[in-house]
Write a protein that holds these residues in place. Sequence first.
Motif, PDB file in Angstrom:
ATOM      1  N   GLN A 194     -26.550 -16.494  10.629  1.00 52.62           N
ATOM      2  CA  GLN A 194     -26.772 -15.801  11.898  1.00 52.62           C
ATOM      3  C   GLN A 194     -25.945 -16.435  13.012  1.00 52.62           C
ATOM      4  O   GLN A 194     -25.278 -15.737  13.798  1.00 52.62           O
ATOM      5  CB  GLN A 194     -28.259 -15.836  12.265  1.00 52.62           C
ATOM      6  N   LYS A 195     -25.972 -17.733  13.097  1.00 51.79           N
ATOM      7  CA  LYS A 195     -25.203 -18.438  14.137  1.00 51.79           C
ATOM      8  C   LYS A 195     -23.711 -18.237  13.939  1.00 51.79           C
ATOM      9  O   LYS A 195     -22.959 -18.042  14.914  1.00 51.79           O
ATOM     10  CB  LYS A 195     -25.556 -19.927  14.116  1.00 51.79           C
ATOM     11  N   ARG A 198     -22.735 -14.656  15.061  1.00 52.06           N
ATOM     12  CA  ARG A 198     -22.744 -14.509  16.522  1.00 52.06           C
ATOM     13  C   ARG A 198     -21.540 -15.193  17.155  1.00 52.06           C
ATOM     14  O   ARG A 198     -20.979 -14.699  18.133  1.00 52.06           O
ATOM     15  CB  ARG A 198     -24.057 -15.047  17.097  1.00 52.06           C
ATOM     16  N   THR A 203     -22.814  -8.852  16.948  1.00 55.01           N
ATOM     17  CA  THR A 203     -24.135  -8.850  17.592  1.00 55.01           C
ATOM     18  C   THR A 203     -24.976  -7.631  17.226  1.00 55.01           C
ATOM     19  O   THR A 203     -26.166  -7.588  17.531  1.00 55.01           O
ATOM     20  CB  THR A 203     -23.990  -8.892  19.123  1.00 55.01           C
ATOM     21  N   GLY A 328     -33.439  -6.405  20.844  1.00 52.46           N
ATOM     22  CA  GLY A 328     -32.282  -7.049  20.240  1.00 52.46           C
ATOM     23  C   GLY A 328     -30.990  -6.292  20.451  1.00 52.46           C
ATOM     24  O   GLY A 328     -30.057  -6.406  19.641  1.00 52.46           O
ATOM     25  N   THR A 330     -28.471  -6.698  22.329  1.00 50.75           N
ATOM     26  CA  THR A 330     -27.243  -7.501  22.427  1.00 50.75           C
ATOM     27  C   THR A 330     -27.229  -8.656  21.431  1.00 50.75           C
ATOM     28  O   THR A 330     -26.319  -9.476  21.451  1.00 50.75           O
ATOM     29  CB  THR A 330     -27.083  -8.068  23.849  1.00 50.75           C
ATOM     30  N   ASP A 331     -28.246  -8.709  20.564  1.00 55.26           N
ATOM     31  CA  ASP A 331     -28.330  -9.813  19.605  1.00 55.26           C
ATOM     32  C   ASP A 331     -29.199  -9.357  18.429  1.00 55.26           C
ATOM     33  O   ASP A 331     -30.413  -9.227  18.561  1.00 55.26           O
ATOM     34  CB  ASP A 331     -28.950 -11.046  20.268  1.00 55.26           C
ATOM     35  N   THR A 333     -30.359 -10.767  15.956  1.00 57.87           N
ATOM     36  CA  THR A 333     -31.414 -11.671  15.508  1.00 57.87           C
ATOM     37  C   THR A 333     -32.710 -11.482  16.291  1.00 57.87           C
ATOM     38  O   THR A 333     -33.752 -12.008  15.900  1.00 57.87           O
ATOM     39  CB  THR A 333     -30.975 -13.144  15.633  1.00 57.87           C
ATOM     40  N   LYS A 334     -32.650 -10.717  17.382  1.00 62.04           N
ATOM     41  CA  LYS A 334     -33.840 -10.469  18.197  1.00 62.04           C
ATOM     42  C   LYS A 334     -34.425  -9.072  17.992  1.00 62.04           C
ATOM     43  O   LYS A 334     -35.376  -8.687  18.671  1.00 62.04           O
ATOM     44  CB  LYS A 334     -33.509 -10.694  19.677  1.00 62.04           C
TER      45      LYS A 334
END
Length: 488
Positions: A194-195, A198, A203, A328, A330-331, A333-334
């Motif tokens: 995930q990191k 990103r 995203t 989520g 813009t991301d 993972t959220k």
Amino acid sequence: MSLLIKNGTVVNAERSWTADVLCEGGKIIAIENRLSSSDADTVLDARHCFVMPGGIDPHTHMQLPFMGTVASDDFFTGTAAAIAGGTTMIIDFVIPSPGERLLDAYHKWRAWAEKSCCDYSFHVAVTWWDESVYADMGTLVQDWGVNSFKHFMAYKGAIMADDGVLVQSFPRSLELGALPTVHAENGELVDYLQKLLRKKGITGPEGHPQSRPPKVEGEAAQRVIQIAGILGVPLYLVHNSAIDSVSAIAQARQRGQRVFGECLTQHLLIDESVYYDKDWRRAAAHVMSPPFRPKVHQEALWDALAGGVLQTTATDHCCFCSEQKEMGHTDFTKIPNGTAGVEDRMAVLWHHGVNTGRLTATDFVALTSTNAAKIFNIYPRKGAVQIGADADLVVWDPKRKKVISAETQHQQVDFNVFEGMEVEGSPLYTVSNGRLVYDDGKVLAQAGTGRYVSRPPFPPYLVAQQRYNDRHPPQKVQRAAATIGWEG
């Protein structure tokens, strides 16, 4: 009050035959040909239909607080949707926060579930470890009818149970006669990927399957199976979605290890292309873990169901509306992880399994009800049409057609992953505890009519595991330990 189902074909996991079914006091009291209608207060005509045990969904998340929000189906709306689909019992999950007492979380979930309109039970998650967890596990088994404990190998920094927790919890489960269940994904790898994604500027929802490839699931499944084998503990792996984990289960079962596997209906039919939809909302609506896979994995799942490698079907029902998924935007993972399915599981499996010849009607009953009842030790109270069993039944019309749509569903969510799918075969009536709760498109159940189902522990597992250990002498165990770096 008594209820009689006439003129149907009874289907159990072992056989089918023509008979009428009489229910009274919430139990099945007679199964015979040509029972008199005068013996019943309510009579249902099942002509040209099958009379089957009500479905058991062993994996749901109603009203779940997760990823900064709460699932949109509560225990009333979610169980009403279950009934509409022919499911008469769910096994939901109590998920304590790290540091929260298991008993405190359990009683909180029990209070939420009092509004259920079908029967329910709970797995309890072990998300951390100390002596209070050890003690609470004993109390839950002995006093509250919990015989399964869940372990998340994913969701690092939240509810993930590392190997240290597993090797404490698994033996405790065994000595209590409880079954460990596991969400198998390597949480460390997921976090790293995930990191990495990103950092590369990815995203959107497409990052979700890219950060959770099949090998992440396969590695975790292989590792936890090895751990369970070394400890002599039976194991149930939830929502298997990939060839990698199915192969690990097949190999374990072939060598005599007691490993059970579950599959979600969604994974049987939906592939990872959904995450690349140009409509962000549509793509995000499919975000769940494990994610949908390339199509090649679907046939392996069907084969595993037909061949007995996987024993149960579930939904991991966990609804989040579009507005919640927007958390989520813009991301990836959220994006709250979860999709609906409790209303559609049985119809979808019938249409794509029985109608295509992949499964028989008796297979269908085993995979939607009986096997779950047996694995979680509530058979034959549940999962069978037989005298003395709970009167949880579905009258199934194999010719009844419907088009699945968010506009007509009972699930409280604004999206359906099976949107537009036409299925042939669905419930005409659903009976829960001897009461008619679904009648030809109408949900009649009322909040609070569902009962908590206490599940007793499994003494036979101790004997079975000893026999397994006797067949696997220390040198074999040492070789297995070496494969995961546990020499000595």
